[in-house]
Design a protein around this motif. Structure first.
Motif, PDB file in Angstrom:
ATOM      1  N   GLY A   1       0.795  -1.221   0.000  1.00 13.49           N
ATOM      2  CA  GLY A   1       0.000   0.000   0.000  1.00 13.49           C
ATOM      3  C   GLY A   1       0.828   1.272   0.000  1.00 13.49           C
ATOM      4  O   GLY A   1       0.336   2.333  -0.350  1.00 13.49           O
ATOM      5  N   ASP A   2       2.105   1.170   0.388  1.00 17.42           N
ATOM      6  CA  ASP A   2       2.977   2.346   0.412  1.00 17.42           C
ATOM      7  C   ASP A   2       3.697   2.565  -0.917  1.00 17.42           C
ATOM      8  O   ASP A   2       4.461   3.507  -1.061  1.00 17.42           O
ATOM      9  N   VAL A   3       3.427   1.730  -1.912  1.00 13.49           N
ATOM     10  CA  VAL A   3       4.073   1.852  -3.222  1.00 13.49           C
ATOM     11  C   VAL A   3       3.241   2.781  -4.103  1.00 13.49           C
ATOM     12  O   VAL A   3       2.051   2.553  -4.307  1.00 13.49           O
ATOM     13  N   GLN A   4       3.882   3.822  -4.620  1.00 14.24           N
ATOM     14  CA  GLN A   4       3.212   4.757  -5.526  1.00 14.24           C
ATOM     15  C   GLN A   4       3.438   4.401  -6.985  1.00 14.24           C
ATOM     16  O   GLN A   4       2.608   4.705  -7.837  1.00 14.24           O
ATOM     17  N   SER A   5       4.595   3.794  -7.283  1.00 12.94           N
ATOM     18  CA  SER A   5       4.892   3.378  -8.648  1.00 12.94           C
ATOM     19  C   SER A   5       5.917   2.255  -8.588  1.00 12.94           C
ATOM     20  O   SER A   5       6.608   2.077  -7.586  1.00 12.94           O
ATOM     21  N   ALA A   6       5.997   1.505  -9.686  1.00 11.11           N
ATOM     22  CA  ALA A   6       6.946   0.401  -9.741  1.00 11.11           C
ATOM     23  C   ALA A   6       7.434   0.217 -11.171  1.00 11.11           C
ATOM     24  O   ALA A   6       6.697   0.463 -12.130  1.00 11.11           O
ATOM     25  N   ALA A   7       8.679  -0.202 -11.277  1.00 10.16           N
ATOM     26  CA  ALA A   7       9.281  -0.526 -12.574  1.00 10.16           C
ATOM     27  C   ALA A   7       9.994  -1.861 -12.427  1.00 10.16           C
ATOM     28  O   ALA A   7      10.880  -2.006 -11.579  1.00 10.16           O
ATOM     29  N   PHE A   8       9.583  -2.821 -13.242  1.00  9.78           N
ATOM     30  CA  PHE A   8      10.193  -4.142 -13.224  1.00  9.78           C
ATOM     31  C   PHE A   8      10.690  -4.497 -14.618  1.00  9.78           C
ATOM     32  O   PHE A   8       9.956  -4.351 -15.597  1.00  9.78           O
TER      33      PHE A   8
ATOM     34  N   THR B   1      16.206 -11.713  -7.601  1.00 11.35           N
ATOM     35  CA  THR B   1      15.705 -10.342  -7.538  1.00 11.35           C
ATOM     36  C   THR B   1      16.875  -9.395  -7.362  1.00 11.35           C
ATOM     37  O   THR B   1      17.698  -9.581  -6.472  1.00 11.35           O
ATOM     38  N   PHE B   2      16.928  -8.401  -8.218  1.00 13.06           N
ATOM     39  CA  PHE B   2      17.919  -7.341  -8.127  1.00 13.06           C
ATOM     40  C   PHE B   2      17.142  -6.056  -7.846  1.00 13.06           C
ATOM     41  O   PHE B   2      16.568  -5.460  -8.751  1.00 13.06           O
ATOM     42  N   ALA B   3      17.083  -5.687  -6.567  1.00 15.66           N
ATOM     43  CA  ALA B   3      16.287  -4.534  -6.140  1.00 15.66           C
ATOM     44  C   ALA B   3      17.162  -3.286  -6.152  1.00 15.66           C
ATOM     45  O   ALA B   3      18.267  -3.290  -5.622  1.00 15.66           O
ATOM     46  N   TYR B   4      16.650  -2.207  -6.742  1.00 11.84           N
ATOM     47  CA  TYR B   4      17.388  -0.950  -6.849  1.00 11.84           C
ATOM     48  C   TYR B   4      16.772   0.155  -6.001  1.00 11.84           C
ATOM     49  O   TYR B   4      17.470   1.033  -5.543  1.00 11.84           O
ATOM     50  N   ALA B   5      15.470   0.125  -5.826  1.00  8.22           N
ATOM     51  CA  ALA B   5      14.781   1.145  -5.029  1.00  8.22           C
ATOM     52  C   ALA B   5      13.524   0.529  -4.435  1.00  8.22           C
ATOM     53  O   ALA B   5      12.836  -0.246  -5.093  1.00  8.22           O
ATOM     54  N   GLY B   6      13.253   0.883  -3.185  1.00  8.86           N
ATOM     55  CA  GLY B   6      12.060   0.396  -2.510  1.00  8.86           C
ATOM     56  C   GLY B   6      10.952   1.427  -2.547  1.00  8.86           C
ATOM     57  O   GLY B   6      11.034   2.427  -3.263  1.00  8.86           O
ATOM     58  N   ALA B   7       9.936   1.188  -1.735  1.00 14.83           N
ATOM     59  CA  ALA B   7       8.797   2.100  -1.689  1.00 14.83           C
ATOM     60  C   ALA B   7       9.268   3.505  -1.314  1.00 14.83           C
ATOM     61  O   ALA B   7      10.221   3.651  -0.580  1.00 14.83           O
ATOM     62  N   PRO B   8       8.648   4.510  -1.845  1.00 15.29           N
ATOM     63  CA  PRO B   8       7.394   4.464  -2.589  1.00 15.29           C
ATOM     64  C   PRO B   8       7.542   4.212  -4.101  1.00 15.29           C
ATOM     65  O   PRO B   8       6.555   4.035  -4.780  1.00 15.29           O
ATOM     66  N   HIS B   9       8.789   4.193  -4.602  1.00 14.94           N
ATOM     67  CA  HIS B   9       8.995   3.979  -6.044  1.00 14.94           C
ATOM     68  C   HIS B   9       9.902   2.773  -6.233  1.00 14.94           C
ATOM     69  O   HIS B   9      11.125   2.894  -6.261  1.00 14.94           O
ATOM     70  N   VAL B  10       9.301   1.605  -6.369  1.00 21.99           N
ATOM     71  CA  VAL B  10      10.018   0.336  -6.461  1.00 21.99           C
ATOM     72  C   VAL B  10      10.629   0.183  -7.841  1.00 21.99           C
ATOM     73  O   VAL B  10       9.973   0.459  -8.858  1.00 21.99           O
TER      74      VAL B  10
END
Length: 165
Positions: A47-54, A82-91
């Motif tokens: 719910g805290d995610v405003q946008s995401a790019a995968f 999984t290679f995570a670069y940024a978390g919430a709010p912009h994943v």
């Protein structure tokens, strides 16, 4: 991290889906219809995610093994990385899924290929948001969340034998 409510508004989602060249790739393309992949990923966003790019890459066994060895020092192909670069709010994250491993696990678990891909994409998207399963308490919470998301998507509970690590 908060669980995504079932009736939340759709967040902006950028999705890049790539397939390596390997025998049987058509089967995997069919299981991973872009619209379905986007739906599965959105369902996993907190719910805290405003946008995401995968960026999602479906790889063969050799590439899966090389990636796992290079980044985790484990000399075998695993189902999802999984290679995570940024978390919430912009994943922002890259997910690499090894098609032969995913297909083998789906067959061993007696589930449709698409159902196993849905689980692994949800699993990877949760990792991208900071979820982890190294500690037992965190693993139980993450598995419960995956189960809840997948059942809301219409899939049976995902955990049995040999699931995502």
């Amino acid at each position: 991290m908060s669980f995504p409510p079932h009736t939340k508004a759709l967040q902006p989602l950028q999705l890049s889906l790539h397939f390596a060249r390997f025998d049987g790739v058509a089967l995997h393309r069919t299981a991973l219809e872009r619209r379905r992949v986007a739906r599965w990923l959105r369902a996993a966003l907190g719910g805290d995610v405003q946008s995401a790019a995968f960026a999602i890459r479906i790889v063969d066994e050799a590439e899966g093994r090389q990636l796992n060895n290079s980044f985790r020092q484990r000399d075998y192909a695993t189902n999802v990385l999984t290679f995570a670069y940024a978390g919430a709010p912009h994943v922002a994250a890259d997910l690499a899924l090894c098609a032969p491993v995913v297909a083998r696990e789906a067959q061993e678990q007696g589930k449709p290929l698409a159902a196993h891909y849905a689980h692994l994409l949800v699993h990877g998207a949760l990792h991208a948001q900071g979820w982890d399963h190294e500690a037992d308490a965190e693993a139980e919470a993450m598995q419960a969340l995956e189960t809840r998301i997948l059942t809301q998507l219409g899939f049976p509970p995902p955990y049995g034998e040999g699931e995502a690590d």
